[in-house]
Design an enzyme around this catalytic site. Structure first.
Site, short mmCIF file in Angstrom:
data_model
loop_
_atom_site.label_atom_id
_atom_site.label_comp_id
_atom_site.label_asym_id
_atom_site.label_seq_id
_atom_site.Cartn_x
_atom_site.Cartn_y
_atom_site.Cartn_z
N GLY A 46 0.76 -1.29 -0.09
CA GLY A 46 0.09 0.02 -0.07
C GLY A 46 0.78 1.22 0.00
O GLY A 46 2.12 1.27 0.68
N GLN A 51 2.88 9.86 1.31
CA GLN A 51 4.29 9.29 1.29
C GLN A 51 5.29 9.63 0.59
O GLN A 51 6.48 9.55 0.59
CB GLN A 51 4.28 7.82 1.68
CG GLN A 51 3.42 7.35 2.96
CD GLN A 51 3.44 5.68 2.79
OE1 GLN A 51 2.53 5.20 2.20
NE2 GLN A 51 4.28 4.98 3.15
N CYS A 91 5.71 -0.20 7.21
CA CYS A 91 5.30 0.92 6.41
C CYS A 91 6.66 1.34 5.95
O CYS A 91 7.69 1.40 6.29
CB CYS A 91 4.85 1.99 7.49
SG CYS A 91 4.69 3.72 6.50
N LEU A 92 6.47 1.55 4.57
CA LEU A 92 7.66 1.99 3.61
C LEU A 92 8.42 3.22 4.28
O LEU A 92 9.55 3.63 4.12
CB LEU A 92 7.14 2.14 2.21
CG LEU A 92 6.63 1.05 1.57
CD1 LEU A 92 6.23 1.45 0.04
CD2 LEU A 92 7.58 -0.17 1.59
N HIS A 133 -4.69 1.75 7.41
CA HIS A 133 -3.26 2.52 7.46
C HIS A 133 -3.16 3.40 6.48
O HIS A 133 -2.44 4.44 6.75
CB HIS A 133 -2.41 1.16 7.32
CG HIS A 133 -0.97 1.47 7.12
ND1 HIS A 133 0.02 1.18 8.30
CD2 HIS A 133 0.18 2.32 6.52
CE1 HIS A 133 1.19 1.26 7.94
NE2 HIS A 133 1.03 2.11 6.83
N GLU A 134 -3.23 3.20 5.13
CA GLU A 134 -3.16 4.33 4.32
C GLU A 134 -4.02 5.47 4.59
O GLU A 134 -3.73 6.57 4.17
CB GLU A 134 -3.53 3.71 2.96
CG GLU A 134 -2.67 2.21 2.36
CD GLU A 134 -1.35 2.60 2.65
OE1 GLU A 134 -0.67 3.93 2.80
OE2 GLU A 134 -0.51 1.59 2.96
N HIS A 137 -2.54 7.83 6.82
CA HIS A 137 -1.42 8.59 6.17
C HIS A 137 -1.99 9.95 5.54
O HIS A 137 -1.54 11.16 5.65
CB HIS A 137 -0.76 7.99 5.19
CG HIS A 137 0.44 6.94 5.53
ND1 HIS A 137 1.39 7.32 5.96
CD2 HIS A 137 0.39 5.60 5.14
CE1 HIS A 137 2.21 6.20 6.42
NE2 HIS A 137 1.81 5.11 5.61
NI NI Z 1 2.59 3.43 5.79
#
Ligand code: NI
Length: 167
Positions: A46, A51, A91-92, A133-134, A137
């Site tokens: 995701g 991000q 998470c990236l 989660h997204e 963000h």
């Molecule tokens: Ni993330």
């Protein structure tokens, strides 16, 4: 297509609140393609526009095993969150950190697809976790914000050490 740089926690730009997208034009379609390439390359399941330092309400998700199910959510809104589940998240933007977070088991999301059509989806399990989660963000939150202050402090010092080593 192009790979986009991913902001790393605790970069303050990850706290920005994303704005709604009013027109799905060529620049949005290009952004979706670039984000997909960036997510698959990472690899991740995701990615939120936040991000990659674009503060618009756009997330992409692919929870398939063979990168065959790219889902694009524009101006997503979560409704009807039910039940709970706890799973390990990463998470990236927080590389190398995996922690358990409690999330709703089942959510309904209303959104626009890439063609600007109003859609809704009922999601459970991993897809539901990923959506929550997204969506976080887009609201300026990372999964670390759900953890205890002690764990947050540990993660910050771990990432700071790693940054010194690789700098
Ligand atoms: Ni993330």
């Amino acid at each position: 297509m192009a790979l986009l740089p991913i902001l790393r926690f605790p970069d303050v730009r990850l706290k920005k609140i994303a704005q709604p997208i009013s027109c799905i034009d060529e620049s949005i379609r290009r952004l979706v393609n670039d984000m997909a390439e960036t997510m698959y390359e990472a690899p991740g399941i995701g990615l939120a526009a936040t991000q990659v330092d674009v503060h618009k309400q756009l997330i992409i998700i692919d929870v398939s095993e063979d990168k065959s199910d790219l889902r694009v959510f524009i101006n997503p809104r979560l409704e009807q969150c039910e039940g709970s589940q706890e799973g390990e998240e990463g998470c990236l933007s927080v590389p190398g950190v995996y922690e358990k977070v409690e999330r709703s088991q089942r959510v309904t999301v209303h959104y626009l697809d890439i063609d600007g059509r109003q859609q809704s989806l009922v999601a459970e399990g991993l897809l539901a976790v990923c959506l929550q989660h997204e969506l976080d963000h887009l609201n300026g939150k990372v999964f670390v914000d759900h953890l205890s202050l002690l764990k947050q402090a540990r993660i910050r010092s771990k990432l700071a050490k790693k940054a010194r080593v690789t700098a």
